[in-house]
Design a protein around this motif. Structure first.
Motif, PDB file in Angstrom:
ATOM      1  N   HIS A 126       0.830  -1.213   0.000  1.00  0.00           N
ATOM      2  CA  HIS A 126       0.000   0.000   0.000  1.00  0.00           C
ATOM      3  C   HIS A 126       0.862   1.261   0.000  1.00  0.00           C
ATOM      4  CE1 HIS A 126       0.732  -1.156   4.207  1.00  0.00           C
ATOM      5  NE2 HIS A 126       0.805   0.136   4.444  1.00  0.00           N
ATOM      6  N   ARG A 127       2.175   1.062   0.221  1.00  0.00           N
ATOM      7  CA  ARG A 127       3.058   2.229   0.210  1.00  0.00           C
ATOM      8  C   ARG A 127       3.615   2.467  -1.183  1.00  0.00           C
ATOM      9  NH1 ARG A 127       6.316   0.033   5.206  1.00  0.00           N
ATOM     10  NH2 ARG A 127       4.795   0.280   6.870  1.00  0.00           N
ATOM     11  N   VAL A 128       3.205   1.675  -2.112  1.00  0.00           N
ATOM     12  CA  VAL A 128       3.681   1.835  -3.485  1.00  0.00           C
ATOM     13  C   VAL A 128       2.613   2.525  -4.323  1.00  0.00           C
ATOM     14  CG1 VAL A 128       4.571   0.659  -5.505  1.00  0.00           C
ATOM     15  CG2 VAL A 128       4.964  -0.290  -3.235  1.00  0.00           C
ATOM     16  N   VAL A 129       3.013   3.633  -4.937  1.00  0.00           N
ATOM     17  CA  VAL A 129       2.060   4.397  -5.749  1.00  0.00           C
ATOM     18  C   VAL A 129       2.613   4.630  -7.154  1.00  0.00           C
ATOM     19  CG1 VAL A 129       1.161   5.568  -3.734  1.00  0.00           C
ATOM     20  CG2 VAL A 129       3.060   6.559  -4.988  1.00  0.00           C
ATOM     21  N   SER A 130       1.824   5.221  -7.997  1.00  0.00           N
ATOM     22  CA  SER A 130       2.286   5.483  -9.351  1.00  0.00           C
ATOM     23  C   SER A 130       3.341   6.579  -9.325  1.00  0.00           C
ATOM     24  CB  SER A 130       1.113   5.921 -10.216  1.00  0.00           C
ATOM     25  OG  SER A 130       0.627   7.159  -9.758  1.00  0.00           O
ATOM     26  N   SER A 131       4.052   6.736 -10.434  1.00  0.00           N
ATOM     27  CA  SER A 131       5.145   7.703 -10.473  1.00  0.00           C
ATOM     28  C   SER A 131       4.669   9.126 -10.205  1.00  0.00           C
ATOM     29  CB  SER A 131       5.824   7.647 -11.827  1.00  0.00           C
ATOM     30  OG  SER A 131       4.944   8.091 -12.822  1.00  0.00           O
ATOM     31  N   SER A 132       3.428   9.401 -10.463  1.00  0.00           N
ATOM     32  CA  SER A 132       2.892  10.749 -10.238  1.00  0.00           C
ATOM     33  C   SER A 132       2.602  10.970  -8.763  1.00  0.00           C
ATOM     34  CB  SER A 132       1.622  10.951 -11.061  1.00  0.00           C
ATOM     35  OG  SER A 132       0.626  10.030 -10.658  1.00  0.00           O
ATOM     36  N   GLY A 133       2.782   9.909  -7.966  1.00  0.00           N
ATOM     37  CA  GLY A 133       2.551  10.049  -6.548  1.00  0.00           C
ATOM     38  C   GLY A 133       1.100   9.848  -6.152  1.00  0.00           C
ATOM     39  N   GLU A 134       0.260   9.545  -7.139  1.00  0.00           N
ATOM     40  CA  GLU A 134      -1.157   9.338  -6.851  1.00  0.00           C
ATOM     41  C   GLU A 134      -1.453   7.875  -6.548  1.00  0.00           C
ATOM     42  OE1 GLU A 134      -3.273  11.912  -6.709  1.00  0.00           O
ATOM     43  OE2 GLU A 134      -1.475  13.110  -7.023  1.00  0.00           O
ATOM     44  N   LEU A 135      -2.493   7.650  -5.794  1.00  0.00           N
ATOM     45  CA  LEU A 135      -2.904   6.291  -5.496  1.00  0.00           C
ATOM     46  C   LEU A 135      -3.843   5.818  -6.597  1.00  0.00           C
ATOM     47  CD1 LEU A 135      -1.966   7.267  -2.704  1.00  0.00           C
ATOM     48  CD2 LEU A 135      -3.918   6.074  -1.747  1.00  0.00           C
ATOM     49  N   HIS A 136      -3.326   5.019  -7.491  1.00  0.00           N
ATOM     50  CA  HIS A 136      -4.280   4.427  -8.429  1.00  0.00           C
ATOM     51  C   HIS A 136      -3.810   3.049  -8.803  1.00  0.00           C
ATOM     52  CE1 HIS A 136      -1.559   4.847 -11.648  1.00  0.00           C
ATOM     53  NE2 HIS A 136      -1.826   6.068 -11.990  1.00  0.00           N
ATOM     54  N   GLY A 137      -4.654   2.336  -9.481  1.00  0.00           N
ATOM     55  CA  GLY A 137      -4.360   0.958  -9.725  1.00  0.00           C
ATOM     56  C   GLY A 137      -5.020   0.182  -8.608  1.00  0.00           C
ATOM     57  N   PHE A 138      -4.372  -0.810  -8.071  1.00  0.00           N
ATOM     58  CA  PHE A 138      -4.952  -1.618  -7.012  1.00  0.00           C
ATOM     59  C   PHE A 138      -6.300  -2.184  -7.417  1.00  0.00           C
ATOM     60  CE2 PHE A 138      -2.598  -1.527  -2.976  1.00  0.00           C
ATOM     61  CZ  PHE A 138      -1.473  -0.921  -3.476  1.00  0.00           C
ATOM     62  N   GLY A 139      -6.309  -3.405  -7.747  1.00  0.00           N
ATOM     63  CA  GLY A 139      -7.531  -4.023  -8.198  1.00  0.00           C
ATOM     64  C   GLY A 139      -8.729  -3.846  -7.285  1.00  0.00           C
ATOM     65  N   GLY A 140      -9.839  -3.572  -7.899  1.00  0.00           N
ATOM     66  CA  GLY A 140     -11.113  -3.508  -7.200  1.00  0.00           C
ATOM     67  C   GLY A 140     -11.204  -2.633  -5.979  1.00  0.00           C
ATOM     68  N   ALA A 141     -11.665  -3.221  -4.867  1.00  0.00           N
ATOM     69  CA  ALA A 141     -11.930  -2.448  -3.657  1.00  0.00           C
ATOM     70  C   ALA A 141     -10.674  -2.233  -2.827  1.00  0.00           C
ATOM     71  CB  ALA A 141     -12.994  -3.162  -2.819  1.00  0.00           C
ATOM     72  N   GLY A 142      -9.507  -2.426  -3.412  1.00  0.00           N
ATOM     73  CA  GLY A 142      -8.300  -2.274  -2.643  1.00  0.00           C
ATOM     74  C   GLY A 142      -7.945  -0.845  -2.306  1.00  0.00           C
ATOM     75  N   LEU A 143      -8.317   0.074  -3.178  1.00  0.00           N
ATOM     76  CA  LEU A 143      -7.973   1.479  -2.958  1.00  0.00           C
ATOM     77  C   LEU A 143      -8.418   2.064  -1.626  1.00  0.00           C
ATOM     78  CD1 LEU A 143      -8.316   3.119  -6.459  1.00  0.00           C
ATOM     79  CD2 LEU A 143      -6.295   2.910  -5.034  1.00  0.00           C
ATOM     80  N   PRO A 144      -9.667   1.913  -1.241  1.00  0.00           N
ATOM     81  CA  PRO A 144     -10.120   2.476   0.040  1.00  0.00           C
ATOM     82  C   PRO A 144      -9.267   1.964   1.181  1.00  0.00           C
ATOM     83  CG  PRO A 144     -11.991   1.801  -1.285  1.00  0.00           C
ATOM     84  CD  PRO A 144     -10.761   1.248  -1.954  1.00  0.00           C
ATOM     85  N   LEU A 145      -9.008   0.667   1.175  1.00  0.00           N
ATOM     86  CA  LEU A 145      -8.209   0.063   2.231  1.00  0.00           C
ATOM     87  C   LEU A 145      -6.799   0.634   2.220  1.00  0.00           C
ATOM     88  CD1 LEU A 145      -7.703  -2.026   4.394  1.00  0.00           C
ATOM     89  CD2 LEU A 145      -7.170  -3.669   2.600  1.00  0.00           C
ATOM     90  N   LYS A 146      -6.261   0.771   1.014  1.00  0.00           N
ATOM     91  CA  LYS A 146      -4.915   1.299   0.864  1.00  0.00           C
ATOM     92  C   LYS A 146      -4.773   2.683   1.482  1.00  0.00           C
ATOM     93  CE  LYS A 146      -1.610   2.516  -2.762  1.00  0.00           C
ATOM     94  NZ  LYS A 146      -1.358   2.491  -4.208  1.00  0.00           N
ATOM     95  N   SER A 147      -5.689   3.554   1.163  1.00  0.00           N
ATOM     96  CA  SER A 147      -5.613   4.906   1.710  1.00  0.00           C
ATOM     97  C   SER A 147      -5.837   4.892   3.212  1.00  0.00           C
ATOM     98  CB  SER A 147      -6.653   5.805   1.034  1.00  0.00           C
ATOM     99  OG  SER A 147      -7.938   5.265   1.164  1.00  0.00           O
ATOM    100  N   ARG A 148      -6.651   3.936   3.683  1.00  0.00           N
ATOM    101  CA  ARG A 148      -6.907   3.842   5.110  1.00  0.00           C
ATOM    102  C   ARG A 148      -5.636   3.440   5.835  1.00  0.00           C
ATOM    103  NH1 ARG A 148     -11.580  -0.013   7.368  1.00  0.00           N
ATOM    104  NH2 ARG A 148     -10.066  -1.457   6.519  1.00  0.00           N
ATOM    105  N   LEU A 149      -4.918   2.485   5.262  1.00  0.00           N
ATOM    106  CA  LEU A 149      -3.674   2.022   5.866  1.00  0.00           C
ATOM    107  C   LEU A 149      -2.649   3.146   5.928  1.00  0.00           C
ATOM    108  CD1 LEU A 149      -3.339  -1.457   4.148  1.00  0.00           C
ATOM    109  CD2 LEU A 149      -3.632  -1.039   6.584  1.00  0.00           C
ATOM    110  N   LEU A 150      -2.539   3.884   4.832  1.00  0.00           N
ATOM    111  CA  LEU A 150      -1.586   4.989   4.799  1.00  0.00           C
ATOM    112  C   LEU A 150      -1.929   6.049   5.832  1.00  0.00           C
ATOM    113  CD1 LEU A 150      -0.978   5.409   0.989  1.00  0.00           C
ATOM    114  CD2 LEU A 150       0.683   4.776   2.732  1.00  0.00           C
TER     115      LEU A 150
END
Length: 156
Positions: A126-150
DNA sequence: GAAGAGTTGTACT
DNA sequence: AGTACAACTCTTC
């Protein structure tokens, strides 16, 4: 955070689920590896404690937890280790990960490594993001969790 | 910003 | 060996 299931083998943790809403769904997530689980939980008691503390927002070092990556390709292994070395609360790009793994142009391959990462939390993808520094990718419902963890790692 | 091309590692045939 | 796929990145409209 929710319920996390971890499967420990004789050579380290083999599988760790993402924080799930219920104990049963967490168990379902690790179902494929349940066969290699050791029947002596004491052997991985430390791992359980560390993960519990991590989910509570404490700055523990999950790097101490042994993981079993024997049947994984060298590139994946290096990518995961590079990922584990990312300090809590910080982020790196897939490209950075690729460089650490040996080939700066293998960013896409690095993405594959994270996508197939079976050790949620232990390999903080979850600490890995795109080169632009934005959180994207992460299949399906993973994004909400990812941002929550961060957000949690940042102390909030 | 959106679309396209360039690259790499893995899995499968 | 060849082909298809992917949680990417960089260059160009």
């Amino acid at each position: 955070m929710g319920w996390v299931a971890i499967v420990g083998g004789d050579h380290g943790v083999v599988r760790a689920s993402l924080p799930e809403a219920s104990p049963s769904s967490a168990l379902d997530a690790v179902q494929p590896e349940i066969g290699v689980a050791v029947h002596t939980p004491e052997q991985h008691i430390d791992s359980r404690v560390l993960i519990t503390a991590f989910c509570a927002g404490e700055p523990v070092d999950l790097t101490d937890i042994p993981i079993d990556t024997r049947d994984v390709s060298p590139f994946f292994k290096k990518a995961w280790e590079a990922c584990r070395s990312i300090p809590s609360g910080q982020t790196r790009s897939y490209r950075w990960l690729a460089e650490q793994a040996g080939n700066a142009r293998a960013a896409r391959g690095a993405g594959q490594a994270m996508a197939r990462n079976k050790l949620a939390l232990l390999v903080p993808c979850h600490r890995v993001v795109s080169s632009s520094g934005e959180l994207h990718g992460f299949g399906g419902a993973g994004l909400p969790l990812k941002s929550r963890l961060l957000a949690m790692e940042l102390g909030r």
